[in-house]
Design a protein around this motif. Sequence first.
Motif, PDB file in Angstrom:
ATOM      1  N   GLN A   1       0.906  -1.055   0.214  1.00 51.68           N
ATOM      2  CA  GLN A   1      -0.009  -0.343  -0.179  1.00 51.68           C
ATOM      3  C   GLN A   1       0.747   1.193  -0.388  1.00 51.68           C
ATOM      4  N   GLN A   2       1.909   1.085   0.573  1.00 51.42           N
ATOM      5  CA  GLN A   2       2.872   2.622   0.962  1.00 51.42           C
ATOM      6  C   GLN A   2       2.932   2.702  -0.789  1.00 51.42           C
ATOM      7  N   GLN A   3       3.499   1.639  -1.323  1.00 55.16           N
ATOM      8  CA  GLN A   3       4.636   2.428  -3.307  1.00 55.16           C
ATOM      9  C   GLN A   3       3.466   3.359  -4.008  1.00 55.16           C
ATOM     10  N   HIS A   4       2.109   3.629  -3.071  1.00 55.57           N
ATOM     11  CA  HIS A   4       0.686   4.983  -3.938  1.00 55.57           C
ATOM     12  C   HIS A   4       1.542   6.012  -3.328  1.00 55.57           C
ATOM     13  N   HIS A   5       2.005   5.841  -1.884  1.00 55.53           N
ATOM     14  CA  HIS A   5       1.670   7.736  -1.427  1.00 55.53           C
ATOM     15  C   HIS A   5       2.807   7.788  -1.850  1.00 55.53           C
ATOM     16  N   GLN A   6       2.805   8.796  -2.602  1.00 57.46           N
ATOM     17  CA  GLN A   6       4.196   9.820  -2.665  1.00 57.46           C
ATOM     18  C   GLN A   6       3.962  11.704  -1.932  1.00 57.46           C
ATOM     19  N   CYS A   7       4.874  11.346  -1.570  1.00 57.03           N
ATOM     20  CA  CYS A   7       4.537  12.772  -0.063  1.00 57.03           C
ATOM     21  C   CYS A   7       6.159  13.884  -1.685  1.00 57.03           C
ATOM     22  N   ASN A   8       5.045  14.830  -2.088  1.00 64.00           N
ATOM     23  CA  ASN A   8       6.007  15.458  -2.813  1.00 64.00           C
ATOM     24  C   ASN A   8       6.152  16.927  -1.754  1.00 64.00           C
ATOM     25  N   ARG A   9       5.917  16.892  -1.069  1.00 60.26           N
ATOM     26  CA  ARG A   9       6.248  17.934   0.014  1.00 60.26           C
ATOM     27  C   ARG A   9       5.652  17.835   1.643  1.00 60.26           C
ATOM     28  N   THR A  10       6.941  18.590   2.485  1.00 54.75           N
ATOM     29  CA  THR A  10       7.119  18.353   3.617  1.00 54.75           C
ATOM     30  C   THR A  10       6.565  19.149   4.592  1.00 54.75           C
ATOM     31  N   ARG A  11       6.428  19.177   5.826  1.00 53.99           N
ATOM     32  CA  ARG A  11       6.113  19.596   6.960  1.00 53.99           C
ATOM     33  C   ARG A  11       6.894  19.017   7.970  1.00 53.99           C
ATOM     34  N   LEU A  12       7.732  19.678   9.020  1.00 57.45           N
ATOM     35  CA  LEU A  12       8.534  18.680  10.085  1.00 57.45           C
ATOM     36  C   LEU A  12       7.700  20.027  11.569  1.00 57.45           C
TER      37      LEU A  12
ATOM     38  N   ILE B   1       2.085  22.009  18.897  1.00 54.20           N
ATOM     39  CA  ILE B   1       2.791  21.623  18.476  1.00 54.20           C
ATOM     40  C   ILE B   1       2.507  22.808  16.836  1.00 54.20           C
ATOM     41  N   TYR B   2       3.929  23.053  16.848  1.00 52.72           N
ATOM     42  CA  TYR B   2       3.328  23.861  16.121  1.00 52.72           C
ATOM     43  C   TYR B   2       4.714  23.479  14.274  1.00 52.72           C
ATOM     44  N   GLU B   3       4.704  24.158  13.108  1.00 58.30           N
ATOM     45  CA  GLU B   3       6.359  23.574  12.627  1.00 58.30           C
ATOM     46  C   GLU B   3       7.022  24.575  12.906  1.00 58.30           C
ATOM     47  N   LEU B   4       8.581  23.809  12.511  1.00 60.79           N
ATOM     48  CA  LEU B   4       9.305  24.288  11.638  1.00 60.79           C
ATOM     49  C   LEU B   4      10.014  24.983  10.950  1.00 60.79           C
ATOM     50  N   LYS B   5       9.961  26.009  10.916  1.00 62.45           N
ATOM     51  CA  LYS B   5      10.555  27.066  10.726  1.00 62.45           C
ATOM     52  C   LYS B   5      11.651  27.965  10.476  1.00 62.45           C
TER      53      LYS B   5
ATOM     54  N   ILE C   1      16.123  27.458   3.026  1.00 66.55           N
ATOM     55  CA  ILE C   1      16.089  26.019   4.228  1.00 66.55           C
ATOM     56  C   ILE C   1      14.446  26.381   4.024  1.00 66.55           C
ATOM     57  N   ASN C   2      13.901  27.236   4.254  1.00 64.19           N
ATOM     58  CA  ASN C   2      12.368  27.073   3.888  1.00 64.19           C
ATOM     59  C   ASN C   2      11.681  26.055   2.800  1.00 64.19           C
ATOM     60  N   ASP C   3      12.026  26.210   1.596  1.00 58.22           N
ATOM     61  CA  ASP C   3      11.976  25.991   0.787  1.00 58.22           C
ATOM     62  C   ASP C   3      12.489  24.618   0.933  1.00 58.22           C
ATOM     63  N   ASP C   4      14.019  24.345   1.190  1.00 57.22           N
ATOM     64  CA  ASP C   4      14.425  22.782   1.328  1.00 57.22           C
ATOM     65  C   ASP C   4      13.286  21.757   2.452  1.00 57.22           C
ATOM     66  N   LEU C   5      12.909  22.684   3.573  1.00 58.51           N
ATOM     67  CA  LEU C   5      12.038  21.850   4.837  1.00 58.51           C
ATOM     68  C   LEU C   5      10.856  20.973   4.031  1.00 58.51           C
ATOM     69  N   THR C   6       9.865  21.411   2.661  1.00 57.68           N
ATOM     70  CA  THR C   6       9.112  20.947   1.947  1.00 57.68           C
ATOM     71  C   THR C   6       9.722  19.738   1.280  1.00 57.68           C
ATOM     72  N   LYS C   7      11.002  19.132   1.304  1.00 66.52           N
ATOM     73  CA  LYS C   7      11.678  18.441   0.514  1.00 66.52           C
ATOM     74  C   LYS C   7      12.751  17.977   1.680  1.00 66.52           C
TER      75      LYS C   7
ATOM     76  N   THR D   1      17.992  15.503   6.664  1.00 65.36           N
ATOM     77  CA  THR D   1      18.434  15.688   4.852  1.00 65.36           C
ATOM     78  C   THR D   1      17.271  15.527   4.678  1.00 65.36           C
ATOM     79  N   THR D   2      17.707  16.170   2.976  1.00 66.11           N
ATOM     80  CA  THR D   2      16.609  16.354   1.992  1.00 66.11           C
ATOM     81  C   THR D   2      16.473  16.000   0.864  1.00 66.11           C
ATOM     82  N   ARG D   3      15.676  15.981  -0.092  1.00 66.71           N
ATOM     83  CA  ARG D   3      15.845  14.865  -1.099  1.00 66.71           C
ATOM     84  C   ARG D   3      17.216  15.686  -2.491  1.00 66.71           C
ATOM     85  N   THR D   4      17.531  17.000  -1.992  1.00 65.22           N
ATOM     86  CA  THR D   4      18.221  17.171  -3.103  1.00 65.22           C
ATOM     87  C   THR D   4      20.143  17.416  -2.103  1.00 65.22           C
ATOM     88  N   ASN D   5      20.116  16.231  -1.535  1.00 67.89           N
ATOM     89  CA  ASN D   5      20.856  16.245  -0.603  1.00 67.89           C
ATOM     90  C   ASN D   5      21.963  17.408   0.173  1.00 67.89           C
ATOM     91  N   HIS D   6      20.621  18.144   0.455  1.00 65.97           N
ATOM     92  CA  HIS D   6      21.618  19.027   1.143  1.00 65.97           C
ATOM     93  C   HIS D   6      20.722  18.964   3.344  1.00 65.97           C
TER      94      HIS D   6
END
Length: 348
Positions: A14-25, A33-37, A44-50, A64-69
């Motif tokens: 089932q997990q194979q059908h889940h694609q998360c292109n944007r993330t939040r921490l 609860i608050y969002e880290l930005k 940095i804020n742009d990379d936090l979505t990856k 770590t990010t999908r863009t290797n940062h």
Amino acid sequence: MNFNQIIIDANNQQQQHHQCNRTRLLVMNNNKIYELKSNNNLKINDDLTKIKQISCGESHIIVTTRTNHVYGMGNNKYHQLGIPNSKTKTELVEINLLTDDKDNKKIKTIDYLACGFYHSILICNQNEIYCAGHSYFNQTFGVNESDSFNLATSIILQPKEIITHVSCSTFSSLIIIDNWKIISCGQKSALKNNEMFDDGSEIFKKDKIKYCKFGDKCIFVFTMSGNVYISSNKSRFTILLENINKFIVGHMNLKYSYLDENNNLYEINRMINNPEVKEVIKQTVRPIDLELISTHNGFGFLIKRKKLKLFGEKSFKTKFKTNRYEIIKDCISSVKHIYILVGKLFID
């Protein structure tokens, strides 16, 4: 210590059908609860979505990010963030892995991440180990403490060998090669202090490793067949549990939790050694839809990566639920904070 890891079921189709292109921490602290930005860094804020992976120690976190940062925040007393200034960072800062001007190595992939109490490890390019932070117990594979991440040269892998996992405890670390071979080091290594070793993991050549955790005093291995093995400084791997669905280890291996074939959720305190059923998960929840997590003072579980329930964490909210279009990708904890990585959900 990497106080928590979610068991990712490799067979969960089932997990194979889940694609998360944007993330939040998200950060949970004092029942808020608050969002880290970043307050002023748009990059940095742009990379936090990856975000790809998160891990934390006693009071530091690395992302770590999908863009290797790579980014870090928190306590840097032992340079566990891999940056020169040893002052605590109250905001995320970027971490540069290429610290030597003469080093022509290129980071093509950042594959795995783990944090101990005061040290951090990154696995790059499938078989390179970069370490930073406290090294008194040789928990950083021979890399001495400095003001940056440095490449470990004490472990030489064969050309086709690939590191498939890394795990840290308070002052210990381990890597897994090709899903079966375990090499560990640090204060409470299962053979001898301050010595790297392969502690009899040949038994996992046939029964591959699904989850492995160094809990300071012991190494726990949960295999694809549903068996749990334990290794300590007194013995090599022996079977602890058989035919279970899920397994997770808590801080310093004083507690571990598991889900049996009847969906009974057990919490075992090794100091008391009195197994008790903590909760019976409703049979309508399939084991494939449930993930266990551990936190600094307790544990919890996820249902379908949408609902989070925590036990033993009195200063945190005990429940959390994502919105309709997000799932929980990971949940980790330091001593004072719980971090929840959520991703926007797209279904093919």
